[in-house]
Scaffold this motif. Sequence first.
Motif, PDB file in Angstrom:
ATOM      1  N   THR A  54       0.849  -1.143   0.077  1.00 19.55           N
ATOM      2  CA  THR A  54      -0.055   0.044  -0.089  1.00 19.55           C
ATOM      3  C   THR A  54       1.004   1.319   0.009  1.00 19.55           C
ATOM      4  OG1 THR A  54      -1.679  -1.234   1.264  1.00 19.55           O
ATOM      5  CG2 THR A  54      -1.920   1.288   1.365  1.00 19.55           C
ATOM      6  N   ALA A  55       1.759   1.367   0.838  1.00 20.96           N
ATOM      7  CA  ALA A  55       2.828   2.416   0.800  1.00 20.96           C
ATOM      8  C   ALA A  55       3.551   2.465  -0.352  1.00 20.96           C
ATOM      9  CB  ALA A  55       3.653   2.180   2.179  1.00 20.96           C
ATOM     10  N   LEU A  56       3.999   1.403  -1.064  1.00 23.93           N
ATOM     11  CA  LEU A  56       4.833   1.345  -2.081  1.00 23.93           C
ATOM     12  C   LEU A  56       4.121   1.849  -3.368  1.00 23.93           C
ATOM     13  CD1 LEU A  56       7.523   0.146  -3.269  1.00 23.93           C
ATOM     14  CD2 LEU A  56       6.216  -1.633  -4.046  1.00 23.93           C
ATOM     15  N   ARG A  57       2.676   1.558  -3.362  1.00 25.92           N
ATOM     16  CA  ARG A  57       1.880   2.055  -4.519  1.00 25.92           C
ATOM     17  C   ARG A  57       1.744   3.467  -4.258  1.00 25.92           C
ATOM     18  NH1 ARG A  57      -1.426  -1.353  -7.465  1.00 25.92           N
ATOM     19  NH2 ARG A  57      -3.049   0.142  -7.327  1.00 25.92           N
ATOM     20  N   GLN A  58       1.814   4.179  -3.210  1.00 25.92           N
ATOM     21  CA  GLN A  58       1.654   5.498  -3.151  1.00 25.92           C
ATOM     22  C   GLN A  58       2.845   6.328  -3.802  1.00 25.92           C
ATOM     23  OE1 GLN A  58      -1.136   7.079  -1.873  1.00 25.92           O
ATOM     24  NE2 GLN A  58      -1.697   4.991  -2.006  1.00 25.92           N
ATOM     25  N   GLN A  59       4.026   5.688  -4.110  1.00 29.62           N
ATOM     26  CA  GLN A  59       5.112   6.306  -4.751  1.00 29.62           C
ATOM     27  C   GLN A  59       4.866   6.286  -6.419  1.00 29.62           C
ATOM     28  OE1 GLN A  59       8.840   5.189  -2.967  1.00 29.62           O
ATOM     29  NE2 GLN A  59       7.800   3.740  -1.919  1.00 29.62           N
ATOM     30  N   THR A 109       6.660  -2.947 -19.887  1.00 29.32           N
ATOM     31  CA  THR A 109       7.252  -1.951 -19.362  1.00 29.32           C
ATOM     32  C   THR A 109       6.857  -1.707 -18.064  1.00 29.32           C
ATOM     33  OG1 THR A 109       8.248   0.437 -19.407  1.00 29.32           O
ATOM     34  CG2 THR A 109       6.141   0.010 -19.993  1.00 29.32           C
ATOM     35  N   THR A 110       7.722  -1.147 -16.867  1.00 29.41           N
ATOM     36  CA  THR A 110       7.344  -1.016 -15.725  1.00 29.41           C
ATOM     37  C   THR A 110       6.953   0.455 -15.744  1.00 29.41           C
ATOM     38  OG1 THR A 110       9.573  -0.751 -14.964  1.00 29.41           O
ATOM     39  CG2 THR A 110       8.597  -2.843 -14.503  1.00 29.41           C
ATOM     40  N   GLN A 111       6.030   0.864 -14.352  1.00 29.14           N
ATOM     41  CA  GLN A 111       5.949   2.290 -14.226  1.00 29.14           C
ATOM     42  C   GLN A 111       7.136   2.616 -13.173  1.00 29.14           C
ATOM     43  OE1 GLN A 111       3.478   3.653 -15.741  1.00 29.14           O
ATOM     44  NE2 GLN A 111       2.521   1.689 -16.576  1.00 29.14           N
ATOM     45  N   LYS A 112       6.963   4.075 -13.263  1.00 26.96           N
ATOM     46  CA  LYS A 112       7.953   4.693 -12.639  1.00 26.96           C
ATOM     47  C   LYS A 112       7.694   5.518 -11.370  1.00 26.96           C
ATOM     48  CE  LYS A 112       8.999   3.797 -16.746  1.00 26.96           C
ATOM     49  NZ  LYS A 112       9.571   2.447 -17.206  1.00 26.96           N
ATOM     50  N   PRO A 113       8.370   5.234 -10.239  1.00 24.96           N
ATOM     51  CA  PRO A 113       8.228   5.704  -9.134  1.00 24.96           C
ATOM     52  C   PRO A 113       8.428   7.262  -9.194  1.00 24.96           C
ATOM     53  CG  PRO A 113      10.272   4.648  -8.732  1.00 24.96           C
ATOM     54  CD  PRO A 113       9.669   4.300 -10.269  1.00 24.96           C
ATOM     55  N   GLN A 114       7.941   8.220  -8.011  1.00 25.74           N
ATOM     56  CA  GLN A 114       8.286   9.753  -8.072  1.00 25.74           C
ATOM     57  C   GLN A 114       9.608   9.883  -7.935  1.00 25.74           C
ATOM     58  OE1 GLN A 114       5.288  11.724  -8.469  1.00 25.74           O
ATOM     59  NE2 GLN A 114       7.159  13.074  -8.689  1.00 25.74           N
ATOM     60  N   GLY A 122      16.871   0.204  -2.323  1.00 27.07           N
ATOM     61  CA  GLY A 122      16.333   0.758  -0.971  1.00 27.07           C
ATOM     62  C   GLY A 122      15.266  -0.240  -0.451  1.00 27.07           C
ATOM     63  N   LEU A 123      14.717  -1.003  -1.187  1.00 27.65           N
ATOM     64  CA  LEU A 123      13.658  -2.020  -0.874  1.00 27.65           C
ATOM     65  C   LEU A 123      14.317  -3.362  -0.351  1.00 27.65           C
ATOM     66  CD1 LEU A 123      11.267  -1.288  -3.957  1.00 27.65           C
ATOM     67  CD2 LEU A 123      11.280  -0.114  -1.792  1.00 27.65           C
ATOM     68  N   ASP A 124      13.411  -3.888   0.370  1.00 26.42           N
ATOM     69  CA  ASP A 124      13.853  -5.051   0.948  1.00 26.42           C
ATOM     70  C   ASP A 124      13.563  -6.283  -0.031  1.00 26.42           C
ATOM     71  OD1 ASP A 124      13.463  -7.874   2.097  1.00 26.42           O
ATOM     72  OD2 ASP A 124      13.419  -6.855   4.045  1.00 26.42           O
ATOM     73  N   ALA A 129      -2.464 -14.339 -24.602  1.00 26.97           N
ATOM     74  CA  ALA A 129      -2.663 -13.223 -23.524  1.00 26.97           C
ATOM     75  C   ALA A 129      -1.770 -13.296 -22.404  1.00 26.97           C
ATOM     76  CB  ALA A 129      -4.206 -13.262 -23.005  1.00 26.97           C
ATOM     77  N   ARG A 130      -1.129 -12.230 -21.867  1.00 27.66           N
ATOM     78  CA  ARG A 130      -0.341 -12.053 -20.919  1.00 27.66           C
ATOM     79  C   ARG A 130      -0.407 -11.319 -19.981  1.00 27.66           C
ATOM     80  NH1 ARG A 130       5.694 -10.319 -22.655  1.00 27.66           N
ATOM     81  NH2 ARG A 130       4.735  -8.164 -22.155  1.00 27.66           N
ATOM     82  N   ALA A 131      -0.526 -11.608 -18.925  1.00 29.24           N
ATOM     83  CA  ALA A 131      -0.434 -11.017 -17.637  1.00 29.24           C
ATOM     84  C   ALA A 131       0.870 -10.930 -16.976  1.00 29.24           C
ATOM     85  CB  ALA A 131      -1.463 -11.415 -16.591  1.00 29.24           C
ATOM     86  N   SER A 132       1.368  -9.708 -16.601  1.00 26.45           N
ATOM     87  CA  SER A 132       2.858  -9.814 -15.816  1.00 26.45           C
ATOM     88  C   SER A 132       2.599  -8.780 -14.536  1.00 26.45           C
ATOM     89  CB  SER A 132       3.864  -9.490 -16.974  1.00 26.45           C
ATOM     90  OG  SER A 132       3.650  -8.225 -17.537  1.00 26.45           O
ATOM     91  N   PHE A 133       3.129  -9.392 -13.660  1.00 28.40           N
ATOM     92  CA  PHE A 133       3.131  -8.906 -12.141  1.00 28.40           C
ATOM     93  C   PHE A 133       4.343  -8.207 -11.775  1.00 28.40           C
ATOM     94  CE2 PHE A 133       0.649 -13.054 -12.499  1.00 28.40           C
ATOM     95  CZ  PHE A 133      -0.566 -12.359 -12.607  1.00 28.40           C
ATOM     96  N   SER A 134       4.109  -7.159 -11.051  1.00 27.69           N
ATOM     97  CA  SER A 134       5.333  -6.565 -10.472  1.00 27.69           C
ATOM     98  C   SER A 134       5.173  -6.102  -9.106  1.00 27.69           C
ATOM     99  CB  SER A 134       5.619  -5.167 -11.124  1.00 27.69           C
ATOM    100  OG  SER A 134       6.921  -4.598 -10.961  1.00 27.69           O
ATOM    101  N   ILE A 135       6.317  -5.505  -8.504  1.00 31.73           N
ATOM    102  CA  ILE A 135       6.067  -5.437  -7.151  1.00 31.73           C
ATOM    103  C   ILE A 135       4.847  -4.515  -6.420  1.00 31.73           C
ATOM    104  CG2 ILE A 135       8.391  -5.651  -6.660  1.00 31.73           C
ATOM    105  CD1 ILE A 135       9.018  -3.083  -6.715  1.00 31.73           C
ATOM    106  N   TYR A 136       4.410  -3.604  -7.245  1.00 30.62           N
ATOM    107  CA  TYR A 136       3.277  -2.812  -6.835  1.00 30.62           C
ATOM    108  C   TYR A 136       2.012  -3.363  -6.890  1.00 30.62           C
ATOM    109  CZ  TYR A 136       4.609  -1.146 -11.561  1.00 30.62           C
ATOM    110  OH  TYR A 136       4.635  -1.427 -12.885  1.00 30.62           O
TER     111      TYR A 136
END
Length: 405
Positions: free
Chosen positions: A6-11, A32-37, A294-296, A377-384
């Motif tokens: 939840t906190a990660l997604r806020q970034q 492609t992955t999304q970009k943190p602030q 910086g993440l675990d 069809a392809r679903a690919s998951f990430s940390i957020y």
Amino acid sequence: MSLDVTALRQQFPILKTQIDGKPLIYLDNAATTQKPQAVIDALVEFYTTCNANVHRGSHHLSDEATRRYEKARTTVARFINANVNEEVIWTSGTTESLNIVAHGLAQKLQSGDEVIITEMEHHANLVTWQQACIKSGASLVVIPISEDGELDLAKFKAALNNRTKLVAFPHVSNALGTINPIKEMTAMAKAAGALVSVDGAQGIAHGGVDVQAIGCDFYSFSGHKLFGPTGIGCLWGRKDVLEDWPIWQTGGEMIADVEYQQTTFGTLPFRLEAGTPNISGAIGMAAAIDWFMGLDQHAIQTHEKALLTRANELAADMQGLRLIGTAKNKVGIMSFLLDGAHPADIGFILDRQGIAIRTGDNCAQPLMKRLNIPGTARASFSIYNTIEEVEAFFRALKKAQTMLA
């Protein structure tokens, strides 16, 4: 230690997006992955405070841009455990990195030589070597995979011989999610005297890439798969290999001395980096690496495995769903087909529900032909991503299945 998703997604500002009034569920992370602030801020900060060309100016802005640009190279070198910074070559991404290697190899190959690839290659790690072999008269040898998407290691080992000049394979299959045993494969290839090139586009974002431990000669990857900007990537190569590797492009930056009839090229890393580089991209990529590290890392891997485990559980309970790629060792990539439904139609219906997935051949047409399917069809998951999003994805799939029946 668990990951506070939840906190990660806020970034990630983009995760607040609404699609047709529905919250975005982004499951196209292998594309492609999304970009943190933190990455967005690094790009904005560069352009607002020190935008200038590097290695050229004799003024403060250029000096500061150069300092940040080379600091970014140090960050990448540390991240992948390169021996020295000079082994990190900035490129536009994995594709250009692989082309640098293939362009040089084509000048070294001759008739009778062999290059080994696998059936699971992305086009960027297939067409490059194919064309290098066509130009040189060498042969391209393709190692088969099993029905569950695992490489046949016995046939891989048997194919190695004194004619094998280079072996190229993906760290992780973009279409199947299979994690290849790259250390073992590298050791086999090196024992046969071959160079080893690893396509790390899908492997880099899952942590633990150590080029010294892998033992390969080249490792290629992109920033945008690692929460960084598009248009930036790296070729890592062993210094003793890169020092005499044929020049890829010519122009500014990579020159030591020029006369009208001859040119002396510079030293590493600049001899393989022609023209004004993607300065902001390099800085943004370094910001992404700093943020990621910086993440675990253990918590990240645990979370990603949990997402795939839950997806597999739901897939097993869904009639008419066929998984494509069921290797024992996988990242969070789920390619699938629904009985009687075209992948493009599945993607369209899911998009109307705010869910982003990939459909088509995943830039792996020979693999699709090998599997005798038009695409997936392809679903690919990430940390957020969350367990709740995985469950919402399957509810949407069932809706699509009903609509397409």
